[in-house]
Design an enzyme around this catalytic site. Structure first.
Site, PDB file in Angstrom:
ATOM      1  N   PHE A 178       0.831  -1.195   0.000  1.00  0.00           N
ATOM      2  CA  PHE A 178       0.000   0.000   0.000  1.00  0.00           C
ATOM      3  C   PHE A 178       0.871   1.252   0.000  1.00  0.00           C
ATOM      4  O   PHE A 178       1.851   1.324   0.738  1.00  0.00           O
ATOM      5  CB  PHE A 178      -0.883   0.053   1.256  1.00  0.00           C
ATOM      6  CG  PHE A 178      -1.859  -1.072   1.397  1.00  0.00           C
ATOM      7  CD1 PHE A 178      -3.102  -1.013   0.783  1.00  0.00           C
ATOM      8  CD2 PHE A 178      -1.556  -2.188   2.170  1.00  0.00           C
ATOM      9  CE1 PHE A 178      -4.021  -2.046   0.930  1.00  0.00           C
ATOM     10  CE2 PHE A 178      -2.473  -3.216   2.336  1.00  0.00           C
ATOM     11  CZ  PHE A 178      -3.707  -3.150   1.703  1.00  0.00           C
ATOM     12  N   ASP A 179       0.478   2.236  -0.804  1.00  0.00           N
ATOM     13  CA  ASP A 179       0.979   3.589  -0.626  1.00  0.00           C
ATOM     14  C   ASP A 179       0.255   4.176   0.582  1.00  0.00           C
ATOM     15  O   ASP A 179      -0.758   3.636   1.037  1.00  0.00           O
ATOM     16  CB  ASP A 179       0.705   4.398  -1.899  1.00  0.00           C
ATOM     17  CG  ASP A 179       1.141   5.847  -1.776  1.00  0.00           C
ATOM     18  OD1 ASP A 179       2.130   6.127  -1.063  1.00  0.00           O
ATOM     19  OD2 ASP A 179       0.484   6.717  -2.385  1.00  0.00           O
ATOM     20  N   GLY A 180       0.748   5.304   1.098  1.00  0.00           N
ATOM     21  CA  GLY A 180       0.132   5.908   2.267  1.00  0.00           C
ATOM     22  C   GLY A 180      -0.943   6.928   1.929  1.00  0.00           C
ATOM     23  O   GLY A 180      -2.136   6.618   1.897  1.00  0.00           O
ATOM     24  N   ASP A 293      -1.696   5.973  -5.617  1.00  0.00           N
ATOM     25  CA  ASP A 293      -2.528   6.990  -6.275  1.00  0.00           C
ATOM     26  C   ASP A 293      -1.746   7.783  -7.306  1.00  0.00           C
ATOM     27  O   ASP A 293      -2.327   8.597  -8.028  1.00  0.00           O
ATOM     28  CB  ASP A 293      -3.127   7.947  -5.240  1.00  0.00           C
ATOM     29  CG  ASP A 293      -2.080   8.852  -4.612  1.00  0.00           C
ATOM     30  OD1 ASP A 293      -2.250  10.083  -4.631  1.00  0.00           O
ATOM     31  OD2 ASP A 293      -1.066   8.323  -4.117  1.00  0.00           O
TER      32      ASP A 293
END
Length: 312
Positions: A178-180, A293
């Site tokens: 996951f990106d943050g 994103d």
């Protein structure tokens, strides 16, 4: 044996309780490579596409970007049931498709060919098929259509756009990156960065260090995955999760860690890249799926062969 080996002895799939299971919906173009068929649909229309699918209904489709992710989820179920045959908190895969039931025969046959643990198929002709996600209790939706993904996010369902690429066969342990900001967390700090630059974002994070960040679009999925992850010790877990963020660990990492702690979400490994490219780390991790994103990060991941999903 290869993960892509056909499974001729197709067994009945264990029925799962959607009120307890982690329900993941995937479109046919996410799980299988249907790029040629999709091109035919765009150029020749729905009838020609349906005729092609019917004529080739016994020819298995090649794996798509989310294929290995689905297989790894299947492996997680296997390990859960080995520990507790009565366990209900499993991963349930649902195929959601705009195919007609007639042209969907090839999809079902392909699932059987690879021995995938899928029994739920929704072949709907509605323009917005995401209207059915909530009724199935879907916690994650993967699609190759941007409009579908945006509609799902507007409905409050964790969703991401997968990009078609060559499939690898990484380890059976389910690895999710996951990106943050704007993925696990809200985009509040991104907005400050856009308005005030890096120094403004750093000052904002320092001032807000004790305040947990808001929820991002994939938090609900990550939390349920984390709940399943807690059934196992770290050494024996069939799931491994990662946070790979552009944040600086020195200036902006503490708030991210405190937010995860406040949520009760355990992440196995965290990388604060301070704006450096994520490709080298992803190459080392070899995840089944990487959520981000930023399209530049997605492109960088694709360049090193990592299955990627964009959260718009």
């Amino acid at each position: 044996p290869s993960l892509l080996s056909p499974n001729p002895s197709f067994l009945p799939v264990l029925q799962k309780d959607p009120s307890e299971a982690l329900v993941i919906a995937v479109t046919t173009r996410a799980i299988f490579n249907l790029e040629e068929e999709h091109k035919l649909y765009l150029e020749k229309g729905k009838e020609e596409y349906a005729r092609h699918q019917k004529d080739n209904q016994d020819k298995p489709l090649p794996p798509g970007t989310a294929f290995a992710f689905i297989q790894a989820a299947q492996y997680v179920n296997k390990k859960i049931l080995e520990s507790n045959p009565e366990e209900k908190d499993l991963i349930d895969i649902l195929v959601l498709s705009n195919n007609s039931p007639e042209s969907g025969v090839r999809i079902v046959n392909s699932v059987k060919h690879y021995g995938l643990e899928i029994s739920k198929f929704c072949f709907v002709s509605d323009e917005d098929s995401t209207a059915y996600l909530k009724s199935h209790g879907v916690k994650l939706f993967l699609s190759a259509d941007r409009t579908d993904v945006c509609n799902a996010l507007r409905r409050g369902v964790s969703a991401a756009l997968v990009f078609q690429q060559e499939v690898r066969t990484p380890s059976t342990q389910l690895r999710v990156v996951f990106d943050g900001d704007a993925v696990l967390f809200s985009d509040e700090t991104d907005q400050v960065f856009q308005e005030q630059g890096l120094e403004g974002a750093v000052q904002y994070e320092r001032a807000m260090e004790a305040v947990p960040m808001g929820e991002g679009p994939l938090k609900a999925f990550a939390m349920h995955l984390g709940k399943i992850r807690k059934k196992f010790s770290q050494e024996k877990s069939p799931i491994r999760t990662y946070l790979v963020t552009a944040r600086s660990g020195r200036d902006m990492g503490i708030r991210a860690i405190k937010t995860l702690r406040e949520w009760g979400l355990a992440i196995d490994e965290a990388f604060f890249m301070d704006g450096a490219p994520k490709g080298p780390i992803l190459t080392q991790i070899q995840p089944h799926i990487f959520f981000d994103d930023g399209l530049h990060n997605i492109q960088g991941a694709q360049n090193v062969g990592i299955p990627s999903a964009w959260v718009p």
